[in-house]
Write a protein that holds these residues in place. Structure first.
Motif, PDB file in Angstrom:
ATOM      1  N   ASP A 472       0.498  -1.382   0.104  1.00  0.00           N
ATOM      2  CA  ASP A 472      -0.245  -0.080   0.251  1.00  0.00           C
ATOM      3  C   ASP A 472       1.023   1.579   0.300  1.00  0.00           C
ATOM      4  OD1 ASP A 472      -2.052  -1.074   0.326  1.00  0.00           O
ATOM      5  OD2 ASP A 472      -2.306  -1.748   1.751  1.00  0.00           O
ATOM      6  N   GLY A 473       2.158   1.214  -0.513  1.00  0.00           N
ATOM      7  CA  GLY A 473       3.085   2.322  -1.009  1.00  0.00           C
ATOM      8  C   GLY A 473       3.668   2.791   0.798  1.00  0.00           C
ATOM      9  N   VAL A 474       2.874   2.802   2.275  1.00  0.00           N
ATOM     10  CA  VAL A 474       3.235   3.447   3.138  1.00  0.00           C
ATOM     11  C   VAL A 474       3.423   2.275   3.950  1.00  0.00           C
ATOM     12  CG1 VAL A 474       3.075   5.640   4.621  1.00  0.00           C
ATOM     13  CG2 VAL A 474       2.532   5.474   2.498  1.00  0.00           C
ATOM     14  N   GLY A 475       4.271   2.572   5.165  1.00  0.00           N
ATOM     15  CA  GLY A 475       3.800   2.014   6.745  1.00  0.00           C
ATOM     16  C   GLY A 475       4.417   2.612   7.803  1.00  0.00           C
ATOM     17  N   GLY A 476       4.493   1.455   8.140  1.00  0.00           N
ATOM     18  CA  GLY A 476       4.828   2.331   9.658  1.00  0.00           C
ATOM     19  C   GLY A 476       5.522   2.977  10.088  1.00  0.00           C
ATOM     20  N   THR A 497       4.323  -3.459  12.153  1.00  0.00           N
ATOM     21  CA  THR A 497       3.921  -4.145  11.799  1.00  0.00           C
ATOM     22  C   THR A 497       2.884  -3.369  10.275  1.00  0.00           C
ATOM     23  OG1 THR A 497       2.668  -4.899  12.783  1.00  0.00           O
ATOM     24  CG2 THR A 497       4.690  -5.874  12.786  1.00  0.00           C
ATOM     25  N   GLY A 498       2.808  -3.770   9.149  1.00  0.00           N
ATOM     26  CA  GLY A 498       1.770  -3.274   8.191  1.00  0.00           C
ATOM     27  C   GLY A 498       2.582  -2.415   7.380  1.00  0.00           C
ATOM     28  N   HIS A 499       1.164  -2.090   6.556  1.00  0.00           N
ATOM     29  CA  HIS A 499       0.875  -0.969   5.253  1.00  0.00           C
ATOM     30  C   HIS A 499      -0.401  -0.126   5.719  1.00  0.00           C
ATOM     31  CE1 HIS A 499       4.721  -3.219   4.155  1.00  0.00           C
ATOM     32  NE2 HIS A 499       5.171  -2.247   3.801  1.00  0.00           N
ATOM     33  N   GLY A 500      -0.049   0.793   5.312  1.00  0.00           N
ATOM     34  CA  GLY A 500      -1.533   1.666   4.432  1.00  0.00           C
ATOM     35  C   GLY A 500      -1.713   2.930   6.048  1.00  0.00           C
ATOM     36  N   ILE A 501      -3.139   2.921   5.457  1.00  0.00           N
ATOM     37  CA  ILE A 501      -3.532   4.148   6.484  1.00  0.00           C
ATOM     38  C   ILE A 501      -3.715   3.855   8.090  1.00  0.00           C
ATOM     39  CG2 ILE A 501      -5.837   3.623   6.415  1.00  0.00           C
ATOM     40  CD1 ILE A 501      -5.882   6.841   5.818  1.00  0.00           C
ATOM     41  N   ASN A 502      -3.710   2.107   7.651  1.00  0.00           N
ATOM     42  CA  ASN A 502      -3.780   1.562   9.392  1.00  0.00           C
ATOM     43  C   ASN A 502      -1.854   1.605   9.940  1.00  0.00           C
ATOM     44  OD1 ASN A 502      -6.074   1.375   9.083  1.00  0.00           O
ATOM     45  ND2 ASN A 502      -6.565  -0.227   8.846  1.00  0.00           N
ATOM     46  N   ALA A 503      -1.401   1.304   9.405  1.00  0.00           N
ATOM     47  CA  ALA A 503      -0.520   1.239   9.981  1.00  0.00           C
ATOM     48  C   ALA A 503      -0.004   2.472  10.482  1.00  0.00           C
ATOM     49  CB  ALA A 503       1.330   0.752   9.046  1.00  0.00           C
ATOM     50  N   ALA A 504       0.229   3.512   9.667  1.00  0.00           N
ATOM     51  CA  ALA A 504       0.422   4.919   9.552  1.00  0.00           C
ATOM     52  C   ALA A 504      -0.771   6.018  10.931  1.00  0.00           C
ATOM     53  CB  ALA A 504       0.008   5.972   8.372  1.00  0.00           C
ATOM     54  N   ALA A 505      -1.282   5.123  11.742  1.00  0.00           N
ATOM     55  CA  ALA A 505      -2.327   5.790  12.375  1.00  0.00           C
ATOM     56  C   ALA A 505      -1.747   5.652  14.191  1.00  0.00           C
ATOM     57  CB  ALA A 505      -3.979   5.175  12.277  1.00  0.00           C
TER      58      ALA A 505
END
Length: 684
Positions: A472-476, A497-505
């Motif tokens: 998803d391009g963006v991670g944590g 861990t993870g990617h996307g908006i949830n990882a960023a949050a």
């Protein structure tokens, strides 16, 4: 076994039927010169003798019994039969049999036979033979020894592709450069079990590689008048230039090429490129505003008196260089009259099909003179407009046009165009969703990351964040520099861990927690212990509240540097160690105790304290910088060591150099965070 000489002179060459008369006792009582030419027996050798001599040994009695049972009460019968030449080889013949009434009151049979491999003259040709010879279907007959005994004109035209298409040549005969094992095996199976083989595709490439043919071959067994197998009939058609095959190949190619990336414009262009020239001479892919995140809204663009901006061009392809058919380049807004087929398709969600494009006065083209001029100038004559629909939403339209190709679009072409657009629309929608979430996640990520890092009076700092081009391009991944009391500085880097908006949050939550604990002036090991317990407790609360639990696994490295003592204390939670570069340029990775990742709730953690020389460089990073699918962490750390050696550049330039060296121009598999700090040198 010698091949029958069917090209010898006399009756056989002229295809005069061989005639014999056999009485009801099976005795040969009539024999013609044509029969002698065909089978080699002189009259004295067969007259007044049993006709069984004309059959192959082994099953003579059974075959005669079969014939008597099948045709004994008929006046006429015909079919293929296998006879024995005087020298012992088989001869496949077509037999016509008629009952004779002789004066003595007994019956006899008049047998007329023609060799299956005989040359057919116009005088002797049957009604079907001209049709068979004119057919594009290559037909050949093969006896039980897989020897060709007859073929039509279409088969003769394929002799370059299949040299065994010659009368008298057997598949058992090896020919240089020709592999017939598969064909021979298939024929033997059909001959043995009687099950036909339908539409077996075979590919041939010329020795020089410049010519390629694709044949569709079918085989079925030939049976004699007694029901026993005699050989095999092969039928082949050249599909090298089949439109149906080209269309199937187009759909297969679409499943591979369209949607190869999660990029909207690339996906649209892949669709246009794929359809030209197989399906159309000119193709455009125009998307509505709803499918285009992060572009200028079309409503803000000024409309003209007769047309409005409805689409934005994302893909275009033409058989002509420079795409003279297109009024707009890729990326530009596309203006159309409200009554045009394009807006009609967008509104209805149904395709528009014009076998012959109507360019007469009184059509929508009267309101679009620029497009009318292009249509006339490029001789467009057939049009298909297909909606791009995915998951119930209309994304835009794809336009297919023919101009140089004189053939109009057919209903089959419309079906192919719709199938292409269905596949492309799903890929476009995936790319759109990915782009939207990636944009939102990037915005959140960049908002949460510190914008103005400062090292206070302790260190000079610089940083880089590089989102990945995969997932998803963006991670944590995150970093921070937190000023503490007494001019001390806390340096932090972490990876959720993870990617996307949830990882960023989740990253933002973890970063806030670290800052809060840092302001409490906790030692690194104790801070990580509290952080681990806090995140584990929060996850338990989320689970008991009935919300879906998204486990927060995270690694973290926390270091505190005191410029007064030049002591650096650090602790890690499942994170790679920092790189330390001393003033001489030597790079080392301290043997830092690595605890469990944050969020498991099973701390505690241990610290390591080091004394650093003035001007020491500290590099904190996430595993995306050093680990790839092709190389493990140890290899990556060796590469990082080389990139940091003798690092005397300004820190901003150093960050750029390290990222370029470690990641380069390749797609990053994981996001990367890099924080570098250089301890200040005193003025004394």
């Amino acid at each position: 076994m010698a091949a029958p000489d069917t090209t010898a002179g006399g009756a056989a060459e002229e295809n005069i039927p061989a005639v014999a008369v056999i009485d009801d006792e099976g005795t040969v009582i009539g024999w013609t010169q044509a029969a002698e030419d065909l089978l080699g027996y002189r009259p004295a050798e067969v007259l007044n003798r049993s006709g069984a001599v004309l059959l192959m040994p082994g099953d003579r009695a059974a075959r005669i019994s079969d014939w008597a049972g099948r045709f004994g009460d008929r006046e006429h019968w015909s079919g293929l039969a296998e006879t024995r030449h005087r020298d012992g080889h088989r001869v496949l013949v077509r037999v016509e049999a008629s009952r004779l009434r002789v004066p003595e009151g007994t019956d006899a049979w008049l047998l007329s036979a023609t060799a299956a491999a005989a040359k057919v003259t116009e005088r002797a040709a049957s009604l079907l033979e001209p049709f068979i010879n004119r057919s594009p279907l290559a037909m050949a007959l093969w006896d039980r020894d897989l020897r060709c005994v007859w073929l039509n004109d279409a088969a003769r035209s394929l002799q370059r592709v299949f040299p065994h298409y010659r009368v008298g040549r057997s598949l058992a005969e090896p020919l240089p450069g020709t592999d017939v094992e598969a064909a021979a095996g298939a024929m033997r199976r059909v001959f043995t079990d009687g099950n036909p083989m339908i539409d077996r595709e075979a590919r041939w490439v010329s020795p020089d590689g410049l010519e390629e043919r694709t044949l569709s071959t079918s085989l079925f067994r030939l049976e004699g008048v007694d029901g026993r197998p005699l050989g095999v009939c092969s039928q082949a058609i050249d599909m090298s230039h089949s439109r149906a095959r080209d269309r199937l190949a187009l759909l297969r190619e679409a499943s591979i090429r369209i949607g190869s990336t999660l990029d909207i414009q690339k996906t649209a262009q892949e669709l246009a490129d794929l359809a030209v020239p197989v399906l159309a001479d000119y193709v455009t892919v125009d998307l509505a505003e709803s499918a285009l995140p992060d572009v200028e809204p079309l409503q803000r663009l000024p409309a003209t008196d007769v047309s409005i901006p409805v689409f934005r061009r994302l893909g275009v392809a033409s058989i002509h260089e420079g795409v003279p058919e297109s009024l707009w380049a890729v990326g530009e807004a596309v203006f159309v009259p409200p009554s045009s087929p394009f807006t009609e398709v967008l509104a209805s969600g149904r395709p528009h099909y014009e076998e012959v494009l109507d360019i007469s006065p009184g059509t929508w083209l009267d309101q679009d003179p620029a497009r009318a001029e292009i249509i006339h100038g490029t001789r467009m004559h057939s049009l298909i407009v297909v909606p791009l629909k995915a998951r119930g939403e209309l994304l835009g339209v794809t336009v297919f046009v023919r101009n140089d190709n004189a053939a109009a679009f057919t209903k089959d072409d419309l079906m192919i165009a719709e199938e292409l657009c269905v596949r492309a629309a799903l890929s476009l929608d995936n790319a759109r969703r990915y782009t939207r979430e990636r944009t939102a996640a990037l915005a959140l990520q960049r908002h949460l990351l510190p914008r103005n890092l400062t090292g206070g009076g302790a260190v000079e700092v610089a940083s880089r964040y590089l989102p990945s081009d995969i997932h998803d391009g963006v991670g944590g991944d995150w970093f921070d520099a937190i000023p503490l009391r007494g001019d001390r500085i806390a340096l932090v880097v972490g990876d959720v861990t993870g990617h996307g908006i949830n990882a960023a949050a989740r990253m933002g939550r973890l970063q806030t927690a670290v800052r809060t604990l840092a302001y409490m002036d906790l030692p690194p090991a104790e801070l990580l212990t509290h952080l681990d317990a806090l995140i584990a407790k929060r996850q338990e609360e989320e689970e008991t509240d009935g919300y879906p639990l998204i486990a927060m696994g995270a690694t973290c490295l926390y270091a505190v540097y005191d410029p007064a003592t030049r002591r650096c204390t650090m602790a890690a939670a499942g994170h790679p160690p920092p790189a330390l570069v001393d003033p001489t340029g030597d790079v080392s990775f301290p043997d830092l105790p690595s605890g469990t990742p944050i969020g498991l709730g099973i701390g505690p953690y241990e610290s390591l304290e080091l004394e650093l020389a003035e001007g020491t460089l500290i590099a904190l990073y996430t595993d995306g910088l050093i680990e790839t699918r092709e190389a493990d962490i140890d290899t990556g750390m060796d590469r990082l060591r080389a990139a940091l050696a003798r690092a005397v550049l300004p820190l901003e330039n150093l960050c750029t150099q390290v990222i370029d060296t470690m990641v380069g121009g390749t797609s990053s598999e994981d996001d990367v965070a890099l924080l570098v700090a250089r301890t200040l040198v005193s003025d004394r």
